[in-house]
Scaffold this motif. Sequence first.
Motif, PDB file in Angstrom:
ATOM      1  N   ILE A 199      -5.366  -9.745   5.881  1.00 15.12           N
ATOM      2  CA  ILE A 199      -6.409  -8.748   6.135  1.00 15.12           C
ATOM      3  C   ILE A 199      -5.848  -7.343   6.013  1.00 15.12           C
ATOM      4  O   ILE A 199      -6.436  -6.461   5.372  1.00 15.12           O
ATOM      5  N   LEU A 200      -4.675  -7.114   6.608  1.00 17.29           N
ATOM      6  CA  LEU A 200      -4.110  -5.762   6.659  1.00 17.29           C
ATOM      7  C   LEU A 200      -3.526  -5.312   5.325  1.00 17.29           C
ATOM      8  O   LEU A 200      -3.191  -4.133   5.172  1.00 17.29           O
ATOM      9  N   ASP A 201      -3.419  -6.225   4.363  1.00 23.04           N
ATOM     10  CA  ASP A 201      -3.037  -5.805   3.011  1.00 23.04           C
ATOM     11  C   ASP A 201      -3.973  -4.728   2.468  1.00 23.04           C
ATOM     12  O   ASP A 201      -3.586  -3.932   1.610  1.00 23.04           O
ATOM     13  N   HIS A 202      -5.191  -4.715   2.940  1.00 22.35           N
ATOM     14  CA  HIS A 202      -6.216  -3.802   2.413  1.00 22.35           C
ATOM     15  C   HIS A 202      -6.392  -2.569   3.289  1.00 22.35           C
ATOM     16  O   HIS A 202      -7.301  -1.772   3.061  1.00 22.35           O
ATOM     17  N   TYR A 203      -5.539  -2.424   4.296  1.00 25.00           N
ATOM     18  CA  TYR A 203      -5.641  -1.301   5.226  1.00 25.00           C
ATOM     19  C   TYR A 203      -4.608  -0.223   4.893  1.00 25.00           C
ATOM     20  O   TYR A 203      -3.584  -0.476   4.258  1.00 25.00           O
ATOM     21  N   LEU A 204      -4.858   0.963   5.413  1.00 26.00           N
ATOM     22  CA  LEU A 204      -3.905   2.056   5.381  1.00 26.00           C
ATOM     23  C   LEU A 204      -2.627   1.655   6.107  1.00 26.00           C
ATOM     24  O   LEU A 204      -2.671   0.908   7.089  1.00 26.00           O
ATOM     25  N   ALA A 205      -1.493   2.158   5.641  1.00 20.59           N
ATOM     26  CA  ALA A 205      -0.229   1.895   6.326  1.00 20.59           C
ATOM     27  C   ALA A 205      -0.190   2.608   7.677  1.00 20.59           C
ATOM     28  O   ALA A 205      -0.702   3.721   7.805  1.00 20.59           O
ATOM     29  N   PRO A 206       0.440   2.000   8.679  1.00 18.45           N
ATOM     30  CA  PRO A 206       0.529   2.660   9.988  1.00 18.45           C
ATOM     31  C   PRO A 206       1.364   3.940   9.964  1.00 18.45           C
ATOM     32  O   PRO A 206       1.150   4.827  10.793  1.00 18.45           O
ATOM     33  N   TYR A 207       2.309   4.034   9.017  1.00 17.00           N
ATOM     34  CA  TYR A 207       3.197   5.195   8.937  1.00 17.00           C
ATOM     35  C   TYR A 207       3.246   5.714   7.508  1.00 17.00           C
ATOM     36  O   TYR A 207       2.971   4.986   6.549  1.00 17.00           O
ATOM     37  N   GLU A 208       3.676   6.947   7.386  1.00 18.67           N
ATOM     38  CA  GLU A 208       3.706   7.582   6.068  1.00 18.67           C
ATOM     39  C   GLU A 208       5.061   7.469   5.391  1.00 18.67           C
ATOM     40  O   GLU A 208       5.231   7.922   4.257  1.00 18.67           O
ATOM     41  N   ASP A 209       6.034   6.867   6.085  1.00 21.59           N
ATOM     42  CA  ASP A 209       7.398   6.821   5.549  1.00 21.59           C
ATOM     43  C   ASP A 209       7.961   5.400   5.517  1.00 21.59           C
ATOM     44  O   ASP A 209       9.168   5.203   5.680  1.00 21.59           O
ATOM     45  N   ILE A 210       7.119   4.416   5.300  1.00 22.42           N
ATOM     46  CA  ILE A 210       7.594   3.038   5.237  1.00 22.42           C
ATOM     47  C   ILE A 210       8.270   2.811   3.886  1.00 22.42           C
ATOM     48  O   ILE A 210       7.643   3.015   2.838  1.00 22.42           O
TER      49      ILE A 210
END
Length: 646
Positions: A199-210
């Motif tokens: 499901i989370l493949d389609h979500y925004l990343a929690p952080y900007e520097d992963i």
Amino acid sequence: MFENPLPPTQTKQPLTSLKATRRSTAPGWAVKQRQLFDLLNESAKRFIAKYTRPDGTLIWRSDWPGMDGSDDPYEGFMNLALLHALGGDDFLHEASRRIWEGITWQWTEYGQIHREFDAYYDWMHHGEGYLYVYFLGLSGPAQLKDRQRAVRFANMYIGEDPEAPNYDKEKKLIRSPLNGSKGPRFTVSAEDWSTHRGILDHYLAPYEDIPGVEFASRKCPWSNDTVYARLIDMMNERMNRGDVPLNLNATGLVANAFLHTADDKYKQWVLDYLAAWCERAERNGGFIPDNVGLNDVIGEYNEGKWWGGYYGYRWPHGFATVIEPIVNAAMNAVLLSGDREKLGLARQQLDLNWSLSKQEGDKTVVPYKRFDAGWTDYREASARYPIYLWTVSMAAEDLERINRIPKSYNWDEVVIPNVSGKDALTGRDTKHFISNTEPWFRYMTGELPDYPDRILDANFKLIAKQLDRMDSPMGDPAQWSANYNDDDFSSIHIWQELCPVYMESLVQLTLGAPMHISHGGFQHGRFRYFDADRKQVGLPQHTAALVEQLSDTAATLQLVNTSLLESHTVIIQGGTFGEHEIATAEVLGGDDGPEIVAVGSKWLQVELAPGASIRLELGMNRYVNQPTYGGPWTEQPEPLLSGRSL
């Protein structure tokens, strides 16, 4: 302080009584309302028979990994208790309790629940699942188990349960976004998030520097094992310690204990915890921070950034999941204290968000997310949150907060909601099939007189759609996949998607309020009803109710007995939790009884002869009574059980 505090229990006392005697033809809305009750009762029986075993457990898979999931089966069946509280069949009382017990046992065996409460997860999901508990409170009378659990669950969050040290009493903070009956979860494992990866493949990343993730793509490949391992490490380092606004939804669980016990320590905790977040917002220049560390330092594990916490301004949903728990907590605080100024934090956050609005073409939009570069994800503001505040305050300032939002879609459109997400026509949220708050508001302000018939018609069509889904291949449990990342048939949301027991129309029209906020809000309302002849919760059989108009000091209510053969006596209660006093009753447009009578009680009794109806203007003093789940015949409760002290 309450002007007229009442004890938590009531004994039978004489009630002011009115009587309607004149037979007439029931209006169309009243006939539809009773037909809808009948349809919901029968649909509930079919739903229970198809998806549960006799012991209340659900016919489902043999395992379920990860920390997610206990909320979803509760959500699928919680409306059984709410329907009973409104006036549904007696069988719902036993069935709703048996199924709660069955789900709780089953998800204990799966591993998500411990000591009858979710072991550890967040208060977006706790909030959804424990609506069931709050609805059981309304579906009374309360049983010993209800009261015992209410106290035990609340103690997990006020610092009185050594097995669940979720709360820091000194700093007034909940110690992790992931919390429950095993206490704060500072470190998560790869297994904890296993059911969410697809499901989370389609979500925004929690952080900007992963590493390995292009944040600008607005996607994050959780299914990639390397990325997933990095995500888990980063979340443990930055996100899983300290408090977040989402935890304000825990005020519902603690308020639930107060409603069962009237113990002031639960009320004080709700007020203190809300005040702690007010102070954090003030410390942050007005905007509530979405993360504070264990030392109550804003951005303590997040490079000093006040944005970027769990269910905060950046991930995953932004402002919606920041403002919702604030609104829930503010409404809970008003309920428990009687002080409508407790809406202040919610008003402040709505105003600050609105202050950032801008024009995009012909639309006024507000930011829903904040990235390191600043505010972003501009969308149209939701009218739902100021509408909730207005139902509590009835204040001009909250009416202005509603009316400043441009009507870029038709607020008069009555929607048959989708399964989840947003309605394609209006963009309205449809979680728990709640989607008609705006047209209900228009009706309450005199702008949509045909709303009762239209919302009842839409509710019939929704139930028909759900029954069709139950009869389709999707509705056959044997067809559900064993792959927990297969959204087609294995989704743990399956019971919500198939359930036919949805009744937004009944809540709005009878209680005089919008449906609960889906992520943990109490079912507030201007009125609640009891069957005086049978001493049961809810409207009597054949009886229909319509709240036509609301103001700070009054409400217009119509009651109809649709039976031409049987009489019924209904007790009207001021407020879902008896928080309001009915000061006076004026009979409008009829020959029954005196023109105006003094009531001076939270209850008013109305006798309806066969085929009779009555229209009342009820003068009200709001939020002057101590709230409780108890009704007109609540007896002194048995003492709670005490365990061994070792």
